[in-house]
Design a protein around this motif. Structure first.
Motif, PDB file in Angstrom:
ATOM      1  N   LEU A  31      41.357  52.684  42.463  1.00  0.00           N
ATOM      2  CA  LEU A  31      42.414  52.863  43.464  1.00  0.00           C
ATOM      3  C   LEU A  31      43.531  51.856  43.211  1.00  0.00           C
ATOM      4  O   LEU A  31      43.333  50.643  43.354  1.00  0.00           O
ATOM      5  CB  LEU A  31      41.846  52.697  44.872  1.00  0.00           C
ATOM      6  CG  LEU A  31      40.768  53.711  45.264  1.00  0.00           C
ATOM      7  CD1 LEU A  31      40.287  53.464  46.687  1.00  0.00           C
ATOM      8  CD2 LEU A  31      41.258  55.146  45.117  1.00  0.00           C
ATOM      9  N   THR A  84      41.952  60.129  50.650  1.00  0.00           N
ATOM     10  CA  THR A  84      41.122  59.716  49.516  1.00  0.00           C
ATOM     11  C   THR A  84      39.684  60.153  49.718  1.00  0.00           C
ATOM     12  O   THR A  84      39.026  60.615  48.776  1.00  0.00           O
ATOM     13  CB  THR A  84      41.199  58.192  49.330  1.00  0.00           C
ATOM     14  OG1 THR A  84      42.564  57.808  49.121  1.00  0.00           O
ATOM     15  CG2 THR A  84      40.376  57.738  48.136  1.00  0.00           C
ATOM     16  N   LEU A  98      33.711  51.300  43.612  1.00  0.00           N
ATOM     17  CA  LEU A  98      35.146  51.242  43.864  1.00  0.00           C
ATOM     18  C   LEU A  98      35.780  50.127  43.049  1.00  0.00           C
ATOM     19  O   LEU A  98      35.228  49.023  42.958  1.00  0.00           O
ATOM     20  CB  LEU A  98      35.417  50.927  45.336  1.00  0.00           C
ATOM     21  CG  LEU A  98      35.355  52.042  46.365  1.00  0.00           C
ATOM     22  CD1 LEU A  98      35.439  51.444  47.760  1.00  0.00           C
ATOM     23  CD2 LEU A  98      36.487  53.034  46.157  1.00  0.00           C
ATOM     24  N   TYR A  99      36.949  50.406  42.459  1.00  0.00           N
ATOM     25  CA  TYR A  99      37.822  49.374  41.918  1.00  0.00           C
ATOM     26  C   TYR A  99      39.058  49.376  42.809  1.00  0.00           C
ATOM     27  O   TYR A  99      39.732  50.391  42.941  1.00  0.00           O
ATOM     28  CB  TYR A  99      38.201  49.700  40.475  1.00  0.00           C
ATOM     29  CG  TYR A  99      39.078  48.694  39.758  1.00  0.00           C
ATOM     30  CD1 TYR A  99      40.377  48.418  40.172  1.00  0.00           C
ATOM     31  CD2 TYR A  99      38.630  48.036  38.626  1.00  0.00           C
ATOM     32  CE1 TYR A  99      41.187  47.510  39.501  1.00  0.00           C
ATOM     33  CE2 TYR A  99      39.432  47.125  37.939  1.00  0.00           C
ATOM     34  CZ  TYR A  99      40.704  46.868  38.384  1.00  0.00           C
ATOM     35  OH  TYR A  99      41.510  45.979  37.712  1.00  0.00           O
ATOM     36  N   ILE A 100      39.327  48.229  43.439  1.00  0.00           N
ATOM     37  CA  ILE A 100      40.437  48.165  44.383  1.00  0.00           C
ATOM     38  C   ILE A 100      41.425  47.081  43.954  1.00  0.00           C
ATOM     39  O   ILE A 100      41.032  45.995  43.546  1.00  0.00           O
ATOM     40  CB  ILE A 100      39.939  47.904  45.817  1.00  0.00           C
ATOM     41  CG1 ILE A 100      39.050  46.656  45.893  1.00  0.00           C
ATOM     42  CG2 ILE A 100      39.184  49.126  46.347  1.00  0.00           C
ATOM     43  CD1 ILE A 100      38.593  46.289  47.299  1.00  0.00           C
ATOM     44  N   GLN A 101      42.717  47.409  44.058  1.00  0.00           N
ATOM     45  CA  GLN A 101      43.769  46.460  43.731  1.00  0.00           C
ATOM     46  C   GLN A 101      44.933  46.673  44.692  1.00  0.00           C
ATOM     47  O   GLN A 101      45.336  47.804  44.946  1.00  0.00           O
ATOM     48  CB  GLN A 101      44.236  46.654  42.281  1.00  0.00           C
ATOM     49  CG  GLN A 101      45.065  45.505  41.711  1.00  0.00           C
ATOM     50  CD  GLN A 101      46.582  45.697  41.839  1.00  0.00           C
ATOM     51  OE1 GLN A 101      47.045  46.777  42.177  1.00  0.00           O
ATOM     52  NE2 GLN A 101      47.342  44.648  41.564  1.00  0.00           N
ATOM     53  N   GLY A 104      45.284  49.532  47.068  1.00  0.00           N
ATOM     54  CA  GLY A 104      43.995  50.195  46.912  1.00  0.00           C
ATOM     55  C   GLY A 104      42.886  49.527  47.695  1.00  0.00           C
ATOM     56  O   GLY A 104      41.889  50.175  48.032  1.00  0.00           O
ATOM     57  N   ALA A 105      43.061  48.225  48.021  1.00  0.00           N
ATOM     58  CA  ALA A 105      42.009  47.517  48.747  1.00  0.00           C
ATOM     59  C   ALA A 105      41.857  48.032  50.174  1.00  0.00           C
ATOM     60  O   ALA A 105      40.759  48.455  50.565  1.00  0.00           O
ATOM     61  CB  ALA A 105      42.267  46.014  48.721  1.00  0.00           C
ATOM     62  N   GLY A 108      40.541  51.647  49.995  1.00  0.00           N
ATOM     63  CA  GLY A 108      39.138  51.737  49.601  1.00  0.00           C
ATOM     64  C   GLY A 108      38.195  51.144  50.630  1.00  0.00           C
ATOM     65  O   GLY A 108      37.115  51.688  50.888  1.00  0.00           O
ATOM     66  N   ILE A 122      31.592  47.259  44.561  1.00  0.00           N
ATOM     67  CA  ILE A 122      33.036  47.072  44.646  1.00  0.00           C
ATOM     68  C   ILE A 122      33.490  46.107  43.560  1.00  0.00           C
ATOM     69  O   ILE A 122      32.895  45.032  43.393  1.00  0.00           O
ATOM     70  CB  ILE A 122      33.456  46.531  46.030  1.00  0.00           C
ATOM     71  CG1 ILE A 122      33.144  47.556  47.129  1.00  0.00           C
ATOM     72  CG2 ILE A 122      34.941  46.170  46.048  1.00  0.00           C
ATOM     73  CD1 ILE A 122      33.380  47.037  48.540  1.00  0.00           C
ATOM     74  N   THR A 124      36.944  44.136  42.830  1.00  0.00           N
ATOM     75  CA  THR A 124      38.245  43.846  43.416  1.00  0.00           C
ATOM     76  C   THR A 124      39.067  43.025  42.442  1.00  0.00           C
ATOM     77  O   THR A 124      38.655  41.939  42.028  1.00  0.00           O
ATOM     78  CB  THR A 124      38.130  43.133  44.784  1.00  0.00           C
ATOM     79  OG1 THR A 124      39.441  42.735  45.212  1.00  0.00           O
ATOM     80  CG2 THR A 124      37.224  41.922  44.732  1.00  0.00           C
ATOM     81  N   GLY A 127      42.561  42.513  45.112  1.00  0.00           N
ATOM     82  CA  GLY A 127      42.493  43.403  46.265  1.00  0.00           C
ATOM     83  C   GLY A 127      41.953  42.609  47.440  1.00  0.00           C
ATOM     84  O   GLY A 127      40.779  42.243  47.472  1.00  0.00           O
TER      85      GLY A 127
END
Length: 294
Positions: A31, A84, A98-101, A104-105, A108, A122, A124, A127
């Motif tokens: 994300l 999403t 989940l990859y959050i940045q 996206g954090a 997600g 997760i 991050t 994120g």
């Protein structure tokens, strides 16, 4: 293994996404943040596709996904999270890491709050989920706009999505800027300059306070779930500062935190290292997923 460029329709809006890897492999949902798109994962996806089903959507309003005008779509983080979630259901993701940045954090993590049983781990990368992760100087104009949205407070916020503002997000904190491909910020700036983006981005920035309000709930989720978490953090980021990475250890003592000599978009300079860290982490700690479509 090649990357596929696909699209699907959610709530009448086209969602563009990149997908690579075996359909029955453990899934990883990437994300992206502001002001970019799934384009930010162009170097990471090939590094992980040999072992994972990697999927990276463009949020509505970003990249090649639909960008309806602000009056025609509710540009809030709650809405993007709901879209999403529906997107994952539509393409058959039942459990995933989940990859959050950046943006996206909160997207997600809202998804994780609503469907904790779906999230197996997760990752991050800058994120944030803690107030101490908010860089004071970078956030001052945003918080001023959130507190009192008007033309005066909007002016510095608009600068954030100008070419110079976007370039700064890529270049600050990077010691050797010759490693950065300028195509990245020019790509983002061109998309941010499209008609309608002013209303879209001001709506989302104006709603960012709702994410900060949810930080206690995100943290409660971490404590209750003890979800496996890897923080691969650009330590020189002035937007989401290193204290935000270290804060995860307060609620997730088993979290793995790596502070990298990079900025906000750490993948631009450290994709290979981040890819290796993710592969090792998911190999050790990713819960075996339910097969796609089951």
């Amino acid at each position: 293994m090649g990357t596929h460029y696909r699209s699907t329709t959610v709530r009448g809006h086209e969602i563009h996404y990149r997908e690579a890897g075996p359909a029955d492999a453990p899934a990883l949902l990437l994300l992206h943040g502001f002001p970019t798109s799934s384009h930010m994962f162009r170097d990471l996806i090939p590094l992980l596709a040999h072992r994972y089903r990697v999927i990276a959507p463009d949020h509505i309003g970003f990249g090649r996904s639909a960008a309806p005008s602000a009056p025609d779509f509710t540009y809030s983080f709650a809405e993007l999270a709901d879209v999403t979630a529906e997107f994952t259901e539509q393409i058959g993701l039942t459990r995933f890491a989940l990859y959050i940045q950046d943006y996206g954090a909160p997207i997600g993590l809202r998804l994780a709050l609503a469907h904790p049983e779906r999230v197996t781990a997760i990752v991050t990368q800058n994120g944030n989920a803690y107030e101490e992760g908010l860089g004071a100087d970078a956030w001052a104009p945003v918080l001023a706009y959130i507190a009192d949205p008007n033309e005066k407070t909007a002016a510095p916020v608009r600068e954030i999505r100008s070419l110079d503002g976007i370039k700064w997000q890529y270049t600050h904190g990077v010691s050797d800027q010759s490693l950065l491909n300028p195509d990245a910020w020019h790509h983002d700036a061109a998309l941010m300059a499209r008609d309608g983006q002013d209303g879209i981005q001001l709506s989302l920035i104006g709603d960012y306070g709702s994410n900060i309000d949810l930080y206690p709930e995100f943290q409660a989720y971490f404590r209750a779930s003890q979800v496996p978490l890897l923080a691969v953090w650009g330590a020189h980021d002035q937007i989401f500062v290193r204290d935000g990475a270290l804060a995860f250890l307060r609620d997730l003592p088993e979290a793995e935190v790596h502070l990298l000599p990079a900025g906000h978009f750490a993948l631009e300079t450290h994709a290979a290292q981040i890819g290796a860290l993710i592969d090792d982490f998911l190999t050790r700690r990713h819960t075996a997923p339910v097969p796609s479509g089951s």
